[in-house]
Design an enzyme around this catalytic site. Structure first.
Site: not given
Length: 138
Positions: A7, A44, A69, A118
């Site tokens: 994750h 969360e 990123h 991105e």
């Protein structure tokens, strides 16, 4: 040997605002919300984006900007759609970096908490092939 990425975790100031952003921009599917419980370090939410588990944790402290990123793969025909969404959500975009021909197109932007994202059209195979071609010409 590592199997794959388990994750990716982002830390944000406003969990609700980020949830709305992820759903609108990425089409994220929310699969868990802790509410006021803190099984981990803070409140969360977990999402699935492009088949990947993304964890988002809330922390009111300011987050600094870096080049760290995650790049999500998009198709070239989706570029304009994502540019429109990013502008509509009032997110700050960063100009694309200089690229080698054939490397793919990228959209860079910050979310509301300075996390950097991105959206990229290329693949690893395309990038390696184009790098090799350029290196062989030198």
């Amino acid at each position: 040997m590592i199997d794959n990425i388990s994750h990716i975790t982002y830390v944000v100031k406003d969990l609700d605002r980020t949830t709305q952003l992820y759903k609108e921009l990425f089409g994220a599917k929310e699969v868990y919300y802790s509410g006021e419980k803190t099984h981990s370090l803070s409140r969360e939410r977990f999402f699935i984006i492009g088949g990947q588990w993304i964890a988002v944790m809330e922390n009111k402290e300011t987050v600094n900007r870096t080049y760290h990123h995650v790049a999500f793969k998009i198709r070239e025909e989706e570029i304009d759609n994502y540019l429109e969404k990013i502008k509509a959500l009032n997110l700050e975009m960063k100009p694309p970096r200089t690229r080698i021909k054939g490397e793919g197109y990228s959209i860079y932007f910050y979310d509301y908490d300075n996390n950097f994202f991105e959206l990229h059209t290329g693949t690893l195979e395309e990038r390696l092939s184009n790098y090799k071609e350029v290196d062989n010409k030198e």
